[in-house]
Scaffold this motif. Structure first.
Motif, PDB file in Angstrom:
ATOM      1  N   LEU B  20       3.061   5.760  -4.052  1.00 40.17           N
ATOM      2  CA  LEU B  20       3.222   6.854  -3.086  1.00 40.17           C
ATOM      3  C   LEU B  20       2.603   8.138  -3.627  1.00 40.17           C
ATOM      4  CD1 LEU B  20       6.854   6.135  -1.865  1.00 40.17           C
ATOM      5  CD2 LEU B  20       4.794   6.089  -0.451  1.00 40.17           C
ATOM      6  N   ARG B  21       2.843   8.400  -4.919  1.00 37.75           N
ATOM      7  CA  ARG B  21       2.254   9.589  -5.545  1.00 37.75           C
ATOM      8  C   ARG B  21       0.737   9.534  -5.394  1.00 37.75           C
ATOM      9  NH1 ARG B  21       4.365  14.526  -7.178  1.00 37.75           N
ATOM     10  NH2 ARG B  21       3.070  15.413  -8.810  1.00 37.75           N
ATOM     11  N   GLY B  22       0.195   8.340  -5.638  1.00 36.75           N
ATOM     12  CA  GLY B  22      -1.252   8.149  -5.497  1.00 36.75           C
ATOM     13  C   GLY B  22      -1.727   8.412  -4.057  1.00 36.75           C
ATOM     14  N   ALA B  23      -0.910   8.028  -3.090  1.00 39.21           N
ATOM     15  CA  ALA B  23      -1.299   8.203  -1.681  1.00 39.21           C
ATOM     16  C   ALA B  23      -1.438   9.675  -1.305  1.00 39.21           C
ATOM     17  CB  ALA B  23      -0.280   7.532  -0.763  1.00 39.21           C
ATOM     18  N   PHE B  24      -0.772  10.553  -2.084  1.00 43.59           N
ATOM     19  CA  PHE B  24      -0.828  11.989  -1.781  1.00 43.59           C
ATOM     20  C   PHE B  24      -2.024  12.657  -2.452  1.00 43.59           C
ATOM     21  CE2 PHE B  24       4.080  11.750  -1.919  1.00 43.59           C
ATOM     22  CZ  PHE B  24       4.094  11.164  -0.671  1.00 43.59           C
ATOM     23  N   GLN B  25      -2.629  11.970  -3.436  1.00 40.13           N
ATOM     24  CA  GLN B  25      -3.636  12.645  -4.259  1.00 40.13           C
ATOM     25  C   GLN B  25      -5.051  12.398  -3.767  1.00 40.13           C
ATOM     26  OE1 GLN B  25      -2.145  11.217  -7.936  1.00 40.13           O
ATOM     27  NE2 GLN B  25      -1.006  13.102  -8.375  1.00 40.13           N
ATOM     28  N   GLY B  26      -5.966  13.171  -4.323  1.00 38.02           N
ATOM     29  CA  GLY B  26      -7.370  13.036  -3.943  1.00 38.02           C
ATOM     30  C   GLY B  26      -7.599  13.623  -2.566  1.00 38.02           C
ATOM     31  N   TRP B  27      -8.731  13.243  -2.003  1.00 41.30           N
ATOM     32  CA  TRP B  27      -9.151  13.766  -0.711  1.00 41.30           C
ATOM     33  C   TRP B  27      -8.367  13.112   0.402  1.00 41.30           C
ATOM     34  CZ3 TRP B  27     -13.624  15.219   2.504  1.00 41.30           C
ATOM     35  CH2 TRP B  27     -14.133  16.455   2.111  1.00 41.30           C
ATOM     36  N   GLY B  28      -7.532  13.850   1.139  1.00 46.18           N
ATOM     37  CA  GLY B  28      -6.795  13.268   2.258  1.00 46.18           C
ATOM     38  C   GLY B  28      -5.634  12.425   1.777  1.00 46.18           C
ATOM     39  N   THR B  29      -4.791  12.092   2.709  1.00 47.30           N
ATOM     40  CA  THR B  29      -3.603  11.319   2.399  1.00 47.30           C
ATOM     41  C   THR B  29      -3.813   9.890   2.879  1.00 47.30           C
ATOM     42  OG1 THR B  29      -2.305  13.312   2.760  1.00 47.30           O
ATOM     43  CG2 THR B  29      -1.110  11.224   2.764  1.00 47.30           C
ATOM     44  N   ASN B  30      -3.300   8.938   2.123  1.00 47.91           N
ATOM     45  CA  ASN B  30      -3.449   7.538   2.522  1.00 47.91           C
ATOM     46  C   ASN B  30      -2.227   7.105   3.343  1.00 47.91           C
ATOM     47  OD1 ASN B  30      -3.782   4.807   2.724  1.00 47.91           O
ATOM     48  ND2 ASN B  30      -4.490   4.525   0.608  1.00 47.91           N
ATOM     49  N   GLU B  31      -2.247   7.404   4.628  1.00 48.57           N
ATOM     50  CA  GLU B  31      -1.103   7.126   5.505  1.00 48.57           C
ATOM     51  C   GLU B  31      -0.778   5.632   5.553  1.00 48.57           C
ATOM     52  OE1 GLU B  31      -3.527   9.211   6.443  1.00 48.57           O
ATOM     53  OE2 GLU B  31      -2.531  11.125   6.822  1.00 48.57           O
ATOM     54  N   GLY B  32      -1.840   4.819   5.564  1.00 50.82           N
ATOM     55  CA  GLY B  32      -1.632   3.371   5.635  1.00 50.82           C
ATOM     56  C   GLY B  32      -0.811   2.871   4.462  1.00 50.82           C
ATOM     57  N   LEU B  33      -1.105   3.399   3.287  1.00 48.84           N
ATOM     58  CA  LEU B  33      -0.368   2.973   2.091  1.00 48.84           C
ATOM     59  C   LEU B  33       1.107   3.400   2.187  1.00 48.84           C
ATOM     60  CD1 LEU B  33      -0.508   1.684  -0.721  1.00 48.84           C
ATOM     61  CD2 LEU B  33      -1.233   3.893  -1.647  1.00 48.84           C
ATOM     62  N   ILE B  34       1.323   4.618   2.694  1.00 50.51           N
ATOM     63  CA  ILE B  34       2.702   5.117   2.849  1.00 50.51           C
ATOM     64  C   ILE B  34       3.486   4.188   3.785  1.00 50.51           C
ATOM     65  CG2 ILE B  34       4.098   7.022   3.775  1.00 50.51           C
ATOM     66  CD1 ILE B  34       1.835   8.922   2.849  1.00 50.51           C
ATOM     67  N   ILE B  35       2.858   3.813   4.900  1.00 53.25           N
ATOM     68  CA  ILE B  35       3.523   2.915   5.851  1.00 53.25           C
ATOM     69  C   ILE B  35       3.781   1.549   5.201  1.00 53.25           C
ATOM     70  CG2 ILE B  35       3.284   1.662   8.047  1.00 53.25           C
ATOM     71  CD1 ILE B  35       1.608   4.058   9.047  1.00 53.25           C
ATOM     72  N   SER B  36       2.763   1.040   4.502  1.00 49.76           N
ATOM     73  CA  SER B  36       2.900  -0.316   3.953  1.00 49.76           C
ATOM     74  C   SER B  36       4.035  -0.389   2.926  1.00 49.76           C
ATOM     75  CB  SER B  36       1.582  -0.775   3.330  1.00 49.76           C
ATOM     76  OG  SER B  36       1.389  -0.105   2.098  1.00 49.76           O
ATOM     77  N   ILE B  37       4.347   0.733   2.301  1.00 49.34           N
ATOM     78  CA  ILE B  37       5.475   0.731   1.355  1.00 49.34           C
ATOM     79  C   ILE B  37       6.789   1.054   2.085  1.00 49.34           C
ATOM     80  CG2 ILE B  37       6.467   1.827  -0.702  1.00 49.34           C
ATOM     81  CD1 ILE B  37       3.539   2.380  -1.575  1.00 49.34           C
ATOM     82  N   LEU B  38       6.909   2.292   2.580  1.00 48.43           N
ATOM     83  CA  LEU B  38       8.219   2.751   3.063  1.00 48.43           C
ATOM     84  C   LEU B  38       8.725   1.968   4.273  1.00 48.43           C
ATOM     85  CD1 LEU B  38       7.877   6.609   2.586  1.00 48.43           C
ATOM     86  CD2 LEU B  38       9.303   5.018   1.268  1.00 48.43           C
ATOM     87  N   ALA B  39       7.824   1.540   5.159  1.00 49.30           N
ATOM     88  CA  ALA B  39       8.300   0.848   6.367  1.00 49.30           C
ATOM     89  C   ALA B  39       8.686  -0.604   6.080  1.00 49.30           C
ATOM     90  CB  ALA B  39       7.247   0.922   7.466  1.00 49.30           C
ATOM     91  N   HIS B  40       8.610  -0.978   4.797  1.00 51.27           N
ATOM     92  CA  HIS B  40       9.009  -2.346   4.430  1.00 51.27           C
ATOM     93  C   HIS B  40      10.009  -2.347   3.278  1.00 51.27           C
ATOM     94  CE1 HIS B  40       6.173  -4.072   7.252  1.00 51.27           C
ATOM     95  NE2 HIS B  40       5.326  -3.136   6.866  1.00 51.27           N
ATOM     96  N   ARG B  41      10.841  -1.308   3.226  1.00 51.08           N
ATOM     97  CA  ARG B  41      11.901  -1.264   2.221  1.00 51.08           C
ATOM     98  C   ARG B  41      13.213  -0.920   2.921  1.00 51.08           C
ATOM     99  NH1 ARG B  41       7.967  -2.931   0.312  1.00 51.08           N
ATOM    100  NH2 ARG B  41       6.821  -2.257  -1.537  1.00 51.08           N
ATOM    101  N   ASN B  42      14.310  -1.542   2.482  1.00 49.86           N
ATOM    102  CA  ASN B  42      15.602  -1.221   3.098  1.00 49.86           C
ATOM    103  C   ASN B  42      16.203   0.054   2.492  1.00 49.86           C
ATOM    104  OD1 ASN B  42      16.934  -1.826   0.698  1.00 49.86           O
ATOM    105  ND2 ASN B  42      17.330  -3.955   1.308  1.00 49.86           N
ATOM    106  N   ALA B  43      17.350   0.457   3.021  1.00 56.28           N
ATOM    107  CA  ALA B  43      17.922   1.762   2.641  1.00 56.28           C
ATOM    108  C   ALA B  43      18.127   1.885   1.136  1.00 56.28           C
ATOM    109  CB  ALA B  43      19.239   1.987   3.383  1.00 56.28           C
ATOM    110  N   SER B  44      18.650   0.854   0.497  1.00 54.45           N
ATOM    111  CA  SER B  44      18.918   1.016  -0.941  1.00 54.45           C
ATOM    112  C   SER B  44      17.615   1.004  -1.742  1.00 54.45           C
ATOM    113  CB  SER B  44      19.904  -0.046  -1.436  1.00 54.45           C
ATOM    114  OG  SER B  44      19.381  -1.323  -1.233  1.00 54.45           O
ATOM    115  N   GLN B  45      16.615   0.260  -1.253  1.00 58.67           N
ATOM    116  CA  GLN B  45      15.312   0.285  -1.936  1.00 58.67           C
ATOM    117  C   GLN B  45      14.636   1.649  -1.775  1.00 58.67           C
ATOM    118  OE1 GLN B  45      13.753  -3.086   0.204  1.00 58.67           O
ATOM    119  NE2 GLN B  45      14.510  -4.580  -1.293  1.00 58.67           N
ATOM    120  N   ARG B  46      14.728   2.236  -0.593  1.00 62.76           N
ATOM    121  CA  ARG B  46      14.139   3.567  -0.388  1.00 62.76           C
ATOM    122  C   ARG B  46      14.845   4.607  -1.252  1.00 62.76           C
ATOM    123  NH1 ARG B  46      15.015   1.922   4.876  1.00 62.76           N
ATOM    124  NH2 ARG B  46      16.406   3.647   5.381  1.00 62.76           N
TER     125      ARG B  46
END
Lengths: 315, 315
Positions: B20-46
């Motif tokens: 996730l930290r990587g998704a925020f860095q460099g040119w632009g944000t990697n929204e796809g990566l953010i979705i692929s992680i956070l939208a596939h983790r349950n409450a305790s994993q998040r």
């Protein structure tokens, strides 16, 4: 401050459990032994004794105490031995029943316990009675009393110290306006009493006193014996000055023609581990007699002995 | 049933946190990566990811997401990432504020969460806002709406299955009598809806239907757009048939001229881990269109992608 006295060396729960079992056996019951153990153990120690007793003898200690003891002494021992949350659940349930209905006890439990204690009592109520305290209180009341008691029981109050002084001022004025109009059952007045944190309510009532020259309790002195108004005043006292509320309850219970043992037992057993020391100080200030001496004069036998033991008086 | 899909191998929270930290860095944000992680983790994993992120980078992940994302996508990611109790506390607080006041959201949270979830939301509310949900709800409402919402939020309902059939019958009659008299705000009607367990209320409403020939919802169809009556009907639906309530909310949000993104985001993020599967089935039954296709047609971009991911639709 609690009055409960616990010995420096507390026996293992299995030892206490066996001693109690022994107190029930043979000719007659050894009440003195029961007092010397149970009246000198805190809630978690009593719980451990009950658990050990049940494991060892396959019986609930409370059931055996119920069989062996009688009258006021029995009621005091049983109430005291119960876990505080279970005890509140039991008292509240009695208070919603037709024949033993008592709105003041519901008000007392809802207003003098901490938010977390009240929550635990409500959980214990559900475990034992398979329904919620809220539905039983709402069901057995109506009109203004229902309007007051349901949110009083329902609200999970904020427990912190943060106070909003602007709000305290505006709500003090609101309370004063409603009381001036004799609108004692106004929904905003009920809302403030039943939902604000104890710290916030205290700030509001202090401002009330400063701004309008009277404590609110005085302004609510209408000479009326209306049950709603009595409950409202008592709730305000419980929320802001519980030891004064309990002092008055004890004073009336003891000075009655024929002591009110139910009230006396309830106050001593529910407060001995909480604030009975402060209540006793308040009692002495108001009656010029120490509470233990007043109880000593007014009661007798094993009942007297357990009350005095819970009050921390050495033999 | 939840729609959330979690991979069979879930990376360690520190790995997710670094991605996730990587998704925020460099040119632009990697929204796809953010979705692929956070939208596939349950409450305790998040939660574990947020904790690891805070420990490693000394920043709250939510703050960084807030900085990097925008508009509807941002709102969906933030709401989803919050712990469920914190999320409810946040939504309820917004709903009591002057400009974003929304009694329906308070009703929805109080009526569709389990008693324990509601309690956790109230605790989270106190931790974050230093006051109770009850006092804020009572303060920002008045009249009939206050009479309904305060006990709805306050009551710690019994959660068990035990049902008293005699009571169900007598209270069904009571409800029917009050509705026949158009006394929709009668205190006993409010008492029954706000304090009875969901199982008990269900038994009462089934008996109502059997004995009087109509479901209660039909008898409450008065053609009136009165806010109180709408809230009352919605509360009954939430308590007894939540997937129908949420289906209707989604239908109105999607079919509106200009989608109601706030409602759509709220339903998907709060139900994806609970019952979104059943809500989607209800949606298809009522609209003859699969929910994911309706959302697909009505939204776009990263916002669309996270909603569909939370709905469990594979790319």
């Amino acid at each position: 401050m609690a009055t409960l006295k616990i010995p420096s060396h507390v026996p293992h729960p299995s030892e206490d459990s066996e001693q109690l079992r022994g107190a029930f056996q043979g000719w007659g019951t050894n009440e003195g032994l029961i007092i010397s153990i149970l009246a000198h153990r805190n809630a978690s120690q009593r719980k451990a004794i009950r658990e050990t007793y049940a494991q060892t003898h396959g019986e609930d200690l409370l059931k055996d105490l119920d069989k062996e003891l009688s009258s006021d002494f029995e009621k005091a021992v049983l109430l005291w031995t119960l876990d505080p949350a279970e005890r509140d659940a039991f008292l509240a349930n009695q208070a919603t029943k037709m024949l033993t209905s008592n709105n003041a006890i519901i008000m007392e439990i809802a207003s003098t316990r901490s938010p977390l204690e009240l929550l635990k009592a409500k959980s214990a109520y559900q475990s034992r009675f398979k329904k919620s305290l809220e539905e039983d209180v709402a069901y057995h009341t109506s009109g203004d009393i229902r309007k007051l008691l349901v949110p009083l029981v329902g609200t999970f109050r904020y427990e912190g110290d943060e106070v909003n002084m602007t709000l305290a001022k505006s709500e003090a004025k609101l309370l004063h306006d409603k009381i001036a109009d004799k609108a004692y059952n106004h929904e905003d007045l009920i809302r403030i009493v039943t939902t604000r944190s104890k710290a916030q309510l205290n700030a509001t009532l202090n401002h009330y006193n400063n701004a309008f020259g009277n404590v609110i309790d005085k302004d609510l002195e209408t000479g009326s014996e209306d049950e709603y108004l009595k409950l409202l005043k008592a709730a305000i006292k419980c929320l802001t000055y519980p030891e004064k509320y309990f002092e008055e309850l004890l004073r009336l219970a003891i000075n009655k023609m024929g002591t009110d043992e139910l009230a006396l037992t309830r106050v001593v057993t529910t407060r001995a581990e909480v604030d009975l020391q402060r209540i006793a100080e308040e009692y002495q200030r108001r009656n010029s007699v120490p509470l233990d001496r007043a109880i000593d004069n007014d009661t007798s036998g094993d009942y007297q002995k357990i009350l005095l033991a819970l009050l921390g008086r050495e033999d």
